[in-house]
Design a protein around this motif. Sequence first.
Motif, mmCIF file in Angstrom:
data_model
loop_
_atom_site.group_PDB
_atom_site.id
_atom_site.type_symbol
_atom_site.label_atom_id
_atom_site.label_comp_id
_atom_site.label_asym_id
_atom_site.label_seq_id
_atom_site.Cartn_x
_atom_site.Cartn_y
_atom_site.Cartn_z
ATOM 1 N N VAL A 145 0.906 -1.270 0.030
ATOM 2 C CA VAL A 145 -0.115 -0.023 0.050
ATOM 3 C C VAL A 145 0.920 1.116 0.137
ATOM 4 C CG1 VAL A 145 -1.910 -1.087 1.253
ATOM 5 C CG2 VAL A 145 -0.074 0.238 2.489
ATOM 6 N N ASP A 146 0.270 2.210 -0.577
ATOM 7 C CA ASP A 146 1.161 3.629 -0.493
ATOM 8 C C ASP A 146 -0.120 4.779 -0.539
ATOM 9 O OD1 ASP A 146 3.210 5.398 0.112
ATOM 10 O OD2 ASP A 146 4.049 4.981 -1.911
ATOM 11 N N ALA A 147 0.350 5.780 -0.009
ATOM 12 C CA ALA A 147 -0.683 7.080 0.009
ATOM 13 C C ALA A 147 0.160 8.181 -0.706
ATOM 14 C CB ALA A 147 -1.154 7.310 1.445
ATOM 15 N N HIS A 148 -0.619 9.024 -1.388
ATOM 16 C CA HIS A 148 -0.219 10.086 -2.054
ATOM 17 C C HIS A 148 0.014 10.971 -1.074
ATOM 18 C CE1 HIS A 148 0.016 13.689 -4.884
ATOM 19 N NE2 HIS A 148 0.182 12.441 -5.861
ATOM 20 N N SER A 149 1.149 11.791 -1.227
ATOM 21 C CA SER A 149 1.598 13.109 -0.274
ATOM 22 C C SER A 149 0.677 14.341 -0.400
ATOM 23 C CB SER A 149 3.197 13.389 -0.437
ATOM 24 O OG SER A 149 3.193 13.884 -1.748
ATOM 25 N N THR A 150 0.153 14.449 -1.382
ATOM 26 C CA THR A 150 -0.495 15.751 -1.564
ATOM 27 C C THR A 150 -2.296 15.602 -1.944
ATOM 28 O OG1 THR A 150 -0.111 16.206 -3.648
ATOM 29 C CG2 THR A 150 1.386 17.208 -1.913
ATOM 30 N N ARG A 151 -2.624 14.394 -2.303
ATOM 31 C CA ARG A 151 -3.924 14.268 -2.515
ATOM 32 C C ARG A 151 -4.401 12.961 -1.994
ATOM 33 N NH1 ARG A 151 -5.139 16.092 -8.291
ATOM 34 N NH2 ARG A 151 -3.481 17.182 -8.739
ATOM 35 N N ASP A 152 -5.896 12.875 -1.406
ATOM 36 C CA ASP A 152 -6.348 11.601 -0.726
ATOM 37 C C ASP A 152 -6.620 10.674 -1.687
ATOM 38 O OD1 ASP A 152 -6.764 12.813 1.816
ATOM 39 O OD2 ASP A 152 -8.353 13.851 1.394
ATOM 40 N N ILE A 153 -5.284 9.971 -2.213
ATOM 41 C CA ILE A 153 -5.315 8.870 -2.809
ATOM 42 C C ILE A 153 -4.543 7.583 -2.280
ATOM 43 C CG2 ILE A 153 -4.543 7.661 -5.298
ATOM 44 C CD1 ILE A 153 -4.678 10.593 -6.273
ATOM 45 N N VAL A 154 -4.908 6.274 -2.527
ATOM 46 C CA VAL A 154 -4.278 5.324 -1.731
ATOM 47 C C VAL A 154 -3.920 4.442 -2.808
ATOM 48 C CG1 VAL A 154 -4.655 3.239 -0.069
ATOM 49 C CG2 VAL A 154 -4.935 5.463 0.616
ATOM 50 N N THR B 119 -3.306 -7.581 -8.621
ATOM 51 C CA THR B 119 -3.770 -6.306 -9.249
ATOM 52 C C THR B 119 -3.314 -5.247 -8.553
ATOM 53 O OG1 THR B 119 -5.874 -6.360 -7.806
ATOM 54 C CG2 THR B 119 -6.015 -7.493 -10.051
ATOM 55 N N VAL B 120 -3.454 -4.015 -9.174
ATOM 56 C CA VAL B 120 -2.907 -2.652 -8.312
ATOM 57 C C VAL B 120 -4.467 -1.990 -8.534
ATOM 58 C CG1 VAL B 120 -1.802 -0.664 -8.590
ATOM 59 C CG2 VAL B 120 -0.496 -2.956 -9.172
ATOM 60 N N ARG B 121 -5.002 -1.554 -7.465
ATOM 61 C CA ARG B 121 -5.990 -0.635 -7.097
ATOM 62 C C ARG B 121 -5.795 0.590 -6.691
ATOM 63 N NH1 ARG B 121 -10.154 -4.512 -8.615
ATOM 64 N NH2 ARG B 121 -9.459 -6.674 -8.518
ATOM 65 N N PHE B 122 -6.360 1.668 -7.098
ATOM 66 C CA PHE B 122 -6.221 2.943 -6.756
ATOM 67 C C PHE B 122 -7.726 3.309 -6.137
ATOM 68 C CE2 PHE B 122 -2.578 4.276 -8.868
ATOM 69 C CZ PHE B 122 -2.408 3.370 -9.776
ATOM 70 N N TRP B 123 -7.386 4.076 -4.923
ATOM 71 C CA TRP B 123 -8.720 4.543 -4.095
ATOM 72 C C TRP B 123 -8.673 6.109 -3.869
ATOM 73 C CZ3 TRP B 123 -11.654 0.153 -2.537
ATOM 74 C CH2 TRP B 123 -10.818 -1.101 -2.511
ATOM 75 N N VAL B 124 -9.626 6.695 -4.091
ATOM 76 C CA VAL B 124 -9.663 8.071 -3.985
ATOM 77 C C VAL B 124 -10.847 8.401 -2.891
ATOM 78 C CG1 VAL B 124 -10.065 10.294 -5.267
ATOM 79 C CG2 VAL B 124 -9.129 8.433 -6.403
ATOM 80 N N ALA B 125 -10.314 9.367 -2.027
ATOM 81 C CA ALA B 125 -11.321 9.899 -0.997
ATOM 82 C C ALA B 125 -12.381 10.600 -1.801
ATOM 83 C CB ALA B 125 -10.649 10.682 0.094
ATOM 84 N N ASP B 126 -13.659 10.529 -1.227
ATOM 85 C CA ASP B 126 -14.625 11.246 -1.921
ATOM 86 C C ASP B 126 -14.469 12.594 -1.323
ATOM 87 O OD1 ASP B 126 -15.590 11.706 0.768
ATOM 88 O OD2 ASP B 126 -17.390 10.599 0.852
ATOM 89 N N LYS B 127 -15.135 13.789 -2.290
ATOM 90 C CA LYS B 127 -14.752 15.231 -1.982
ATOM 91 C C LYS B 127 -15.137 15.606 -0.690
ATOM 92 C CE LYS B 127 -19.504 16.152 -3.325
ATOM 93 N NZ LYS B 127 -20.804 16.479 -4.133
ATOM 94 N N ARG B 128 -15.431 15.057 0.362
ATOM 95 C CA ARG B 128 -15.676 15.441 1.964
ATOM 96 C C ARG B 128 -14.152 15.232 2.661
ATOM 97 N NH1 ARG B 128 -20.651 11.839 3.350
ATOM 98 N NH2 ARG B 128 -19.615 10.433 2.341
ATOM 99 N N GLY B 129 -13.260 14.490 1.841
ATOM 100 C CA GLY B 129 -12.018 14.110 2.714
ATOM 101 C C GLY B 129 -12.000 13.118 3.411
#
Length: 132
Positions: free
Chosen positions: A85-94, A104-114
Amino acid sequence: IGCVGGGGGGCVKTYKGGHINSRFCSSSALGVADPNHHVVVTGSDDGSVVVYDLQSQSVLQKMGSSVVSASPSSSVGHCDTVVAVDAHSTRDIVVSGGMGKDRTVRFWVADKRGMEPGKDYNKVAAMEDECE
């Protein structure tokens, strides 16, 4: 997850209750995209990705499969152990990576509420979407 930080070499925080690591060692990552709310992200033997609150150590979200044997059509997550796993340093992306039959490699993005308690990450893409 064992220990995080500690200048004196001791254990500062322990994160448990959301992930299972009885068969494999999984990586973890610190999510700092929101300066007011940091998270710890880890993979799990059950095919899920778990997000913990850095300070309270509570589980904020368990993303993906709760059963390793889930078929790809019924699972939004991995169908085998998540070891990376890894987390983006400036965006809510895992990003998460499964092993074995998943691959597989999967990308997860936080919804607009953070990413706060009760606010979820959503799967947005998979590099591969098939488990054999």
